[in-house]
Motif scaffolding. Structure first.
Motif, PDB file in Angstrom:
ATOM      1  N   PRO A  34      42.214 -25.426  63.755  1.00  0.00           N
ATOM      2  CA  PRO A  34      41.980 -26.188  64.497  1.00  0.00           C
ATOM      3  C   PRO A  34      41.651 -25.152  65.647  1.00  0.00           C
ATOM      4  N   GLY A  35      42.207 -23.510  65.677  1.00  0.00           N
ATOM      5  CA  GLY A  35      41.175 -23.131  67.053  1.00  0.00           C
ATOM      6  C   GLY A  35      41.895 -21.691  66.633  1.00  0.00           C
ATOM      7  N   ASP A  36      42.621 -22.119  67.023  1.00  0.00           N
ATOM      8  CA  ASP A  36      44.024 -20.530  66.822  1.00  0.00           C
ATOM      9  C   ASP A  36      43.601 -19.765  65.503  1.00  0.00           C
ATOM     10  N   PRO A  37      42.631 -18.197  65.498  1.00  0.00           N
ATOM     11  CA  PRO A  37      42.581 -17.151  64.721  1.00  0.00           C
ATOM     12  C   PRO A  37      43.940 -17.208  63.630  1.00  0.00           C
ATOM     13  N   ASP A  38      45.264 -16.800  64.424  1.00  0.00           N
ATOM     14  CA  ASP A  38      46.051 -16.892  63.468  1.00  0.00           C
ATOM     15  C   ASP A  38      46.411 -17.694  62.462  1.00  0.00           C
ATOM     16  N   LEU A  39      45.893 -18.963  62.646  1.00  0.00           N
ATOM     17  CA  LEU A  39      46.373 -19.905  61.251  1.00  0.00           C
ATOM     18  C   LEU A  39      45.397 -20.183  60.162  1.00  0.00           C
ATOM     19  N   LEU A  40      44.021 -19.198  60.414  1.00  0.00           N
ATOM     20  CA  LEU A  40      42.814 -18.590  58.807  1.00  0.00           C
ATOM     21  C   LEU A  40      44.095 -18.313  57.919  1.00  0.00           C
ATOM     22  N   THR A  41      43.633 -18.765  56.741  1.00  0.00           N
ATOM     23  CA  THR A  41      43.900 -18.544  55.637  1.00  0.00           C
ATOM     24  C   THR A  41      43.177 -17.131  55.391  1.00  0.00           C
ATOM     25  N   PHE A  42      43.961 -16.882  53.870  1.00  0.00           N
ATOM     26  CA  PHE A  42      43.613 -15.211  53.726  1.00  0.00           C
ATOM     27  C   PHE A  42      42.317 -15.130  52.806  1.00  0.00           C
ATOM     28  N   ARG A  43      42.483 -15.931  52.523  1.00  0.00           N
ATOM     29  CA  ARG A  43      40.880 -16.030  51.740  1.00  0.00           C
ATOM     30  C   ARG A  43      39.905 -17.052  52.760  1.00  0.00           C
ATOM     31  N   ALA A  44      39.857 -17.403  53.876  1.00  0.00           N
ATOM     32  CA  ALA A  44      38.910 -17.579  54.977  1.00  0.00           C
ATOM     33  C   ALA A  44      38.912 -16.438  55.365  1.00  0.00           C
ATOM     34  N   LEU A  45      39.319 -15.672  55.779  1.00  0.00           N
ATOM     35  CA  LEU A  45      39.801 -14.500  56.346  1.00  0.00           C
ATOM     36  C   LEU A  45      38.280 -12.934  56.249  1.00  0.00           C
ATOM     37  N   ARG A  46      38.543 -13.374  54.510  1.00  0.00           N
ATOM     38  CA  ARG A  46      37.850 -12.006  53.716  1.00  0.00           C
ATOM     39  C   ARG A  46      37.065 -12.783  53.195  1.00  0.00           C
ATOM     40  N   LEU A  47      35.743 -14.177  53.017  1.00  0.00           N
ATOM     41  CA  LEU A  47      35.124 -14.578  53.038  1.00  0.00           C
ATOM     42  C   LEU A  47      34.372 -14.261  54.885  1.00  0.00           C
ATOM     43  N   MET A  48      34.875 -14.544  55.183  1.00  0.00           N
ATOM     44  CA  MET A  48      33.818 -14.149  57.020  1.00  0.00           C
ATOM     45  C   MET A  48      33.991 -12.812  56.688  1.00  0.00           C
ATOM     46  N   GLN A  49      34.856 -12.386  56.197  1.00  0.00           N
ATOM     47  CA  GLN A  49      34.163 -10.637  55.940  1.00  0.00           C
ATOM     48  C   GLN A  49      33.457 -10.518  55.622  1.00  0.00           C
ATOM     49  N   GLU A  50      32.942 -10.605  54.207  1.00  0.00           N
ATOM     50  CA  GLU A  50      32.161 -10.880  53.706  1.00  0.00           C
ATOM     51  C   GLU A  50      30.658 -11.036  53.975  1.00  0.00           C
ATOM     52  N   ALA A  51      30.288 -12.190  54.755  1.00  0.00           N
ATOM     53  CA  ALA A  51      29.407 -13.771  54.252  1.00  0.00           C
ATOM     54  C   ALA A  51      28.543 -12.667  54.800  1.00  0.00           C
ATOM     55  N   ASP A  52      27.142 -12.538  54.361  1.00  0.00           N
ATOM     56  CA  ASP A  52      25.504 -12.456  54.827  1.00  0.00           C
ATOM     57  C   ASP A  52      25.886 -13.745  56.167  1.00  0.00           C
ATOM     58  N   VAL A  53      25.466 -14.984  55.835  1.00  0.00           N
ATOM     59  CA  VAL A  53      25.262 -16.019  56.585  1.00  0.00           C
ATOM     60  C   VAL A  53      26.082 -16.764  57.338  1.00  0.00           C
ATOM     61  N   VAL A  54      26.611 -16.842  58.822  1.00  0.00           N
ATOM     62  CA  VAL A  54      27.324 -18.259  58.992  1.00  0.00           C
ATOM     63  C   VAL A  54      26.727 -18.696  59.550  1.00  0.00           C
ATOM     64  N   VAL A  55      27.034 -19.988  59.427  1.00  0.00           N
ATOM     65  CA  VAL A  55      26.823 -21.399  59.847  1.00  0.00           C
ATOM     66  C   VAL A  55      27.832 -21.426  60.348  1.00  0.00           C
ATOM     67  N   HIS A  56      27.687 -22.186  62.109  1.00  0.00           N
ATOM     68  CA  HIS A  56      28.726 -22.889  62.298  1.00  0.00           C
ATOM     69  C   HIS A  56      28.679 -23.650  63.732  1.00  0.00           C
ATOM     70  N   ASP A  57      29.389 -24.757  63.844  1.00  0.00           N
ATOM     71  CA  ASP A  57      28.485 -25.520  65.200  1.00  0.00           C
ATOM     72  C   ASP A  57      30.010 -25.433  65.554  1.00  0.00           C
ATOM     73  N   ARG A  58      29.850 -26.209  67.652  1.00  0.00           N
ATOM     74  CA  ARG A  58      30.544 -26.068  68.995  1.00  0.00           C
ATOM     75  C   ARG A  58      32.156 -25.641  69.060  1.00  0.00           C
ATOM     76  N   LEU A  59      32.623 -26.427  68.201  1.00  0.00           N
ATOM     77  CA  LEU A  59      34.513 -26.995  67.225  1.00  0.00           C
ATOM     78  C   LEU A  59      34.855 -25.463  67.114  1.00  0.00           C
ATOM     79  N   ILE A  60      33.869 -24.591  66.767  1.00  0.00           N
ATOM     80  CA  ILE A  60      34.165 -23.022  66.288  1.00  0.00           C
ATOM     81  C   ILE A  60      34.454 -22.125  67.831  1.00  0.00           C
ATOM     82  N   SER A  61      36.298 -21.239  67.392  1.00  0.00           N
ATOM     83  CA  SER A  61      35.944 -21.052  68.589  1.00  0.00           C
ATOM     84  C   SER A  61      35.811 -19.852  68.838  1.00  0.00           C
ATOM     85  N   GLU A  62      35.727 -18.780  69.976  1.00  0.00           N
ATOM     86  CA  GLU A  62      35.032 -17.715  70.311  1.00  0.00           C
ATOM     87  C   GLU A  62      36.503 -16.146  69.260  1.00  0.00           C
ATOM     88  N   GLY A  63      37.216 -17.056  69.391  1.00  0.00           N
ATOM     89  CA  GLY A  63      38.585 -15.775  69.016  1.00  0.00           C
ATOM     90  C   GLY A  63      38.044 -16.212  67.172  1.00  0.00           C
TER      91      GLY A  63
END
Length: 468
Positions: free
Chosen positions: A228-257
């Motif tokens: 829902p927005g708090d970065p502390d609620l990310l799963t380990f796998r989500a964080l790993r893939l975000m760190q490995e991504a070449d391209v990130v596609v996102h919409d307005r609901l994704i917080s700056e954090g």
């Protein structure tokens, strides 16, 4: 640098631990991860070490330390807790030029034991020269959280194919390029997910096509729920893939954090979907994902909450599979559970709600055609997503089907974020509350007896008592 980091091969080496207490047991646990032969010298053993000795996993010499115990040893650890005994072990071992460690006494040690992250055969060692052991422990915990559990499996999988890759790809530079792409590609991801059959089939395809000079390492797409927005609620796998991504596609609901957790040099594409203001249609987003994956990129599609709960993850997955693009789904904490937790609302409760229903309050045609009779049933919690604009009509439909006008409700706006608001009232007031408090969203509506449990209520302009 006082301490030079090394990895010591202890295969079939005789190692000596002096002491039978908890400190000695901690060192034995570490040494058991190796293929060393372990000898313990101590008059008595604690329960854990005694069990190991009984099982034949260590050789116990039930007496005090003697100088001859150092003969034919490759490594020595003194952990008796007696300063005189440990000091003597250190002096004699140093005289024989044996590597020796005294627990918590680096000045008398010729080596120190680092903090370790073990993903056998991948090992990460962290040291502070003995100056800040608590900091080392905290760093180890952070690294543990970032590394996938099957990282060792990935290293072993790659090792299986090293001879084949070497035989078909000439030159060190070509092989380096192959492995660089491999470790960030869909085959490696299949290994990390435990799908060895898919990984093996994919690897055989990569290796067999290499002699033809075809760079066919097609990319992949990950549909990642970021909560829902708090970065502390990310799963380990989500964080790993975000760190490995070449391209990130996102919409307005994704917080700056959340976006701050993305790899800094990744390309970011904002598709900006919002009610009544779609900057990119769903069909365009689907085509974009395929285009980027076919360019050989690891694409991460960030979705608020969970991809499969009102996130169109199912549509995107089906489209990608139809176009033969490797796709994985990473679940996230959905808004209902995240917002309920921060508002102190139990979605189910033995005395009040034996079921919970998630519903959407918006469609392109307006209010969705839902089974309002079922939604108005007693002893359940109804959580409505995207219901702000139709809140008044939602309340009317439920009351028309028999749900009491005094049913407690809670509105959680921007849940889990610093600007979160929790508004409480009763069902008949829902539409007016949303207008009066100028709720804009994202917000979830929680309807049912459990909503009376809401905590951290935001002071309203017109406070209303909750009916329980």
């Amino acid at each position: 640098m006082r301490y030079f980091p090394l990895f010591h091969d202890l295969r079939d080496a005789a190692c000596l631990v002096v002491g039978g207490n908890e400190a000695a047991a901690r060192k034995v646990r570490l040494l058991q991860r190796t293929e060393a032969r372990l000898h313990i010298v101590a008059p008595e053993l604690n329960e854990e070490l005694a069990a190991l000795a009984s099982a034949g996993e260590v050789e116990w010499h039930a007496r005090r330390f003697r100088a001859k115990d150092l003969e034919d040893k490759s490594l020595v650890i003194a952990a008796s807790g007696d300063e005189r005994v440990d000091g003597r072990v250190s002096r004699l071992a140093r005289a024989r030029r044996l590597p020796v460690n005294l627990v918590d006494r680096p000045a008398l040690s010729s080596f120190i034991v680092p903090g370790m992250v073990d993903r056998n055969p991948v090992t990460i060692a962290i040291g502070s020269g003995g100056s800040a052991p608590v900091l080392v422990r905290q760093l180890r915990e952070r690294i543990e959280a970032l590394l996938p559990a099957r990282l060792g499996d990935l290293a072993r999988f790659a090792d299986r194919f090293r001879p084949a890759v070497k035989s078909v790809i000439p030159g060190e530079e070509g092989r380096r390029h192959f492995w660089s792409r491999f470790f960030r590609g869909p085959v490696a991801e299949a290994v990390l997910q435990g799908d060895d059959r898919r990984a093996t089939d994919g690897m055989l395809t990569l290796v067999n096509s290499a002699p033809e000079g075809r760079d066919n390492q097609q990319g992949s797409v990950a549909l990642v729920g970021v909560g829902p927005g708090d970065p502390d609620l990310l799963t380990f796998r989500a964080l790993r893939l975000m760190q490995e991504a070449d391209v990130v596609v996102h919409d307005r609901l994704i917080s700056e954090g959340i976006l701050d957790c993305v790899r800094r040099d990744a390309e970011r594409i904002h598709v900006g979907k919002a009610k009544g203001a779609h900057s990119m249609s769903q069909d365009e987003i689907n085509r974009l994902l395929v285009q980027q994956a076919r360019a050989g990129k690891l694409v991460v599609r960030l979705k608020g909450g969970d991809p499969f709960i009102f996130g169109r993850g199912g549509e995107e997955q089906a489209y990608l599979q139809t176009h033969e693009i490797a796709v994985q789904v990473v679940p996230g904490i959905t808004a209902a559970t995240g917002c309920a937790a921060t508002a102190g609302i139990p979605l189910t409760h033995r005395d009040m709600a034996s079921a919970v229903t998630f519903a959407t309050g918006y469609s392109r045609e307006g209010l969705p055609d839902l089974d309002w009779q079922a939604l108005a049933a007693a002893r359940q919690t109804l959580v409505v997503y995207m219901g702000v604009s139709n809140g008044g009509e939602i309340a009317k439909r439920l009351m028309d089907k028999g749900l009491s006008a005094q049913t407690p409700i809670a509105v959680v706006e921007k849940g889990t974020l610093p600007e979160q608001r929790v508004l409480g009232s009763h069902l008949a007031d829902l539409g007016d509350l949303l207008k009066r408090e100028q709720v804009e969203g994202p917000a979830v509506l929680m309807i049912g007896s459990v909503a009376a449990s809401a905590q951290n209520l935001t002071p309203a302009e017109t406070p209303l008592a909750l009916a329980v």
